[in-house]
Design a protein around this motif. Sequence first.
Motif, PDB file in Angstrom:
ATOM      1  N   ILE A  63     -10.575  -1.028  -4.974  1.00 31.57           N
ATOM      2  CA  ILE A  63      -9.990  -2.368  -5.098  1.00 31.57           C
ATOM      3  C   ILE A  63      -9.323  -2.695  -3.767  1.00 31.57           C
ATOM      4  O   ILE A  63      -8.422  -1.978  -3.328  1.00 31.57           O
ATOM      5  CB  ILE A  63      -8.983  -2.400  -6.256  1.00 31.57           C
ATOM      6  N   ASN A  64      -9.795  -3.737  -3.143  1.00 24.17           N
ATOM      7  CA  ASN A  64      -9.352  -4.074  -1.783  1.00 24.17           C
ATOM      8  C   ASN A  64      -9.438  -2.851  -0.868  1.00 24.17           C
ATOM      9  O   ASN A  64      -8.542  -2.577  -0.068  1.00 24.17           O
ATOM     10  CB  ASN A  64      -7.930  -4.636  -1.787  1.00 24.17           C
ATOM     11  N   GLY A  65     -10.494  -2.088  -1.025  1.00 22.42           N
ATOM     12  CA  GLY A  65     -10.756  -0.940  -0.150  1.00 22.42           C
ATOM     13  C   GLY A  65     -10.016   0.325  -0.509  1.00 22.42           C
ATOM     14  O   GLY A  65     -10.202   1.349   0.148  1.00 22.42           O
ATOM     15  N   MET A  75      -3.179  -7.026 -11.853  1.00 22.95           N
ATOM     16  CA  MET A  75      -3.589  -8.089 -10.916  1.00 22.95           C
ATOM     17  C   MET A  75      -2.394  -8.606 -10.121  1.00 22.95           C
ATOM     18  O   MET A  75      -2.527  -8.949  -8.944  1.00 22.95           O
ATOM     19  CB  MET A  75      -4.201  -9.251 -11.708  1.00 22.95           C
ATOM     20  N   ASP A  76      -1.219  -8.670 -10.770  1.00 19.81           N
ATOM     21  CA  ASP A  76      -0.072  -9.272 -10.066  1.00 19.81           C
ATOM     22  C   ASP A  76       0.531  -8.336  -9.020  1.00 19.81           C
ATOM     23  O   ASP A  76       1.463  -8.724  -8.321  1.00 19.81           O
ATOM     24  CB  ASP A  76       0.992  -9.750 -11.060  1.00 19.81           C
ATOM     25  N   THR A  77       0.028  -7.101  -8.910  1.00 22.19           N
ATOM     26  CA  THR A  77       0.507  -6.219  -7.841  1.00 22.19           C
ATOM     27  C   THR A  77      -0.358  -6.341  -6.590  1.00 22.19           C
ATOM     28  O   THR A  77      -0.031  -5.758  -5.559  1.00 22.19           O
ATOM     29  CB  THR A  77       0.487  -4.743  -8.288  1.00 22.19           C
ATOM     30  N   LEU A  78      -1.450  -7.076  -6.691  1.00 23.65           N
ATOM     31  CA  LEU A  78      -2.372  -7.196  -5.554  1.00 23.65           C
ATOM     32  C   LEU A  78      -2.012  -8.414  -4.719  1.00 23.65           C
ATOM     33  O   LEU A  78      -1.538  -9.425  -5.258  1.00 23.65           O
ATOM     34  CB  LEU A  78      -3.816  -7.297  -6.068  1.00 23.65           C
ATOM     35  N   PRO A  79      -2.210  -8.346  -3.407  1.00 22.17           N
ATOM     36  CA  PRO A  79      -1.840  -9.478  -2.556  1.00 22.17           C
ATOM     37  C   PRO A  79      -2.668 -10.718  -2.893  1.00 22.17           C
ATOM     38  O   PRO A  79      -3.762 -10.615  -3.447  1.00 22.17           O
ATOM     39  CB  PRO A  79      -2.142  -8.965  -1.138  1.00 22.17           C
TER      40      PRO A  79
ATOM     41  N   PHE B  18     -12.428  -1.980   3.938  1.00 18.97           N
ATOM     42  CA  PHE B  18     -12.071  -3.194   3.194  1.00 18.97           C
ATOM     43  C   PHE B  18     -10.582  -3.218   2.876  1.00 18.97           C
ATOM     44  O   PHE B  18     -10.113  -4.110   2.185  1.00 18.97           O
ATOM     45  CB  PHE B  18     -12.870  -3.267   1.889  1.00 18.97           C
ATOM     46  N   ARG B  19      -9.839  -2.222   3.336  1.00 16.53           N
ATOM     47  CA  ARG B  19      -8.403  -2.193   3.049  1.00 16.53           C
ATOM     48  C   ARG B  19      -7.713  -3.405   3.667  1.00 16.53           C
ATOM     49  O   ARG B  19      -8.038  -3.818   4.783  1.00 16.53           O
ATOM     50  CB  ARG B  19      -7.770  -0.896   3.581  1.00 16.53           C
ATOM     51  N   LYS B  20      -6.741  -3.936   2.942  1.00 17.83           N
ATOM     52  CA  LYS B  20      -6.038  -5.128   3.426  1.00 17.83           C
ATOM     53  C   LYS B  20      -4.613  -4.817   3.856  1.00 17.83           C
ATOM     54  O   LYS B  20      -3.915  -5.694   4.352  1.00 17.83           O
ATOM     55  CB  LYS B  20      -5.992  -6.187   2.319  1.00 17.83           C
TER      56      LYS B  20
END
Lengths: 250, 274
Positions: A63-65, A75-79, B18-20
């Motif tokens: 998730i996001n790498g 979901m609310d912990t993700l930017p 893909f890390r942000k």
Amino acid sequence: MKRTLTIFRGTKENGRYEDYEVEQQEGMVVLDAIHRIQAEQATDLACRWNCKAGKCGSCSAEINGKAKLTCMTRMDTLPDGPIRVGPVKTFPLQKDLVTDVSWNYRVKKRITPFTPKTYTPEEAKKGEFNMKQEDIDRVQEFRKCIECFLCQNVCHVLRDFPENKEVFDGPRYMIRLAELEMHPKDDADRIPYVKETSGVGHCNITRCCTEVCPENIVITDNGIIPLKERMSDRYYDPLRMIWRKLTGKS
Amino acid sequence: MAETRSSPAHPRGFFQTFRKDAWWSYPLFTVIVLGAFGVYSLWAAYTGIAGAEAFHYLDHGRDYLSPFYSPCITDACAEGPLAGTITGVTVVTPALFVMWMPLGLRATCYYYRKAYYRAFFASPVACSVDEPRKKYSGEAAFPFVLQNLHRYFLYLALLFPPFLLYDAWLAFQVNGSFAVTAVALVMLANALLLTGFTFGCHALRHWVGGRLNCFSCSNVAKGRYGLWRGVTWFNKHHGKWAWVSLVWVGLTDAYIRAVIHFGPSIDPILFGGA
């Protein structure tokens, strides 16, 4: 609030990331969003899941790498911005978010299983081992493993060098080996296996496995490093080797 | 069939991810701090060729020895428990005889390995970030297989905390009387931080009890379990001890050199003194 999920669709030969929009609800985790997409927008989206409680280890993804359990990532912990969800990298991709993790089970089979010591007379009367809590604490930490294989996925020795699967078992099996080796009632000697077959020497202690473990097992410091030290005792410590030769004691 | 590296689901290439998040911050911090410490410690060692005046302050009733030179074992030092053990060596710095031992402990330390493998070798630079090589054998092959000798640096490094504590004790005496000076407090903190770092060593944890499978099987094993728990307490925060003690040893050396250069006006006596 609408959120965009950018999800990998396809196989290892041909695939791309596609955008899906879902309504983010309070307490929603990424797996909820994937299920919503499966139900409403992409019924052929493949993902593996089972307990949805962080205990079965099925829903591992990136998730996001970053390697995570989708069922434990709110979901609310993700930017803000699109959430990228892809399959784990270390294992062969089958379809969408599903990979073939069967290599792990083959590795597990080659490790000598628990080999009980002979009962003491007292234990023989009761038909069970006597163990003190302080002797079993270390082993119990490793027993928390849910085999999500996130540690195997982020271990760069396996992730970036697939050919190393021939020579390195990976962090999940290092803690399996540590669990057996440290067990007070186990009688097998796996140190030659630790060095020669499991390839503990390939680990360079970068601790990605520990950082990613959803069960907070301190894989590196409590499992891998003690194994490396036991291997050093046997194979790399010249004074200890001389001592063993002279006394016959380990 | 051999697995291929390429997958349309993952980026491929050096530093691709893909890390942000700010995954680069830890290796950048490591490069700056470890790099600065490396340069500073080399300079600090080099200056010792000029003589003990560069690293040992023996003026105004004070006795401050730079931690890079402790214990001073050459005849460059006029005082100290081991001063003059090695004589007639004037072309090399006295630091050469002692510094390699604690530096060796740090260089092979299980915590620092994470730091420098990531920052200086990019193997990997951060978790889930692609790395720039085609093959990898880690510590299974030369030269990194030599990391398995870490325990020998530990055995040598265990000699150092008593000397640093002794140096701190001398620093708490001004003109022969007990006094609390700013440098003495800094030197005491340095000795305690280095002790905390050394006592959290993974090899020590293994040595004192980790190699046992049964902690309750004999009185000796029970005693070793107590030691193992003690080392484990330090070991849990080994990384923090490593960074703080590293920076502090540099600051301690710099402060002593500043006192040598500027005089005791920058070293206030906080308590006591004749």
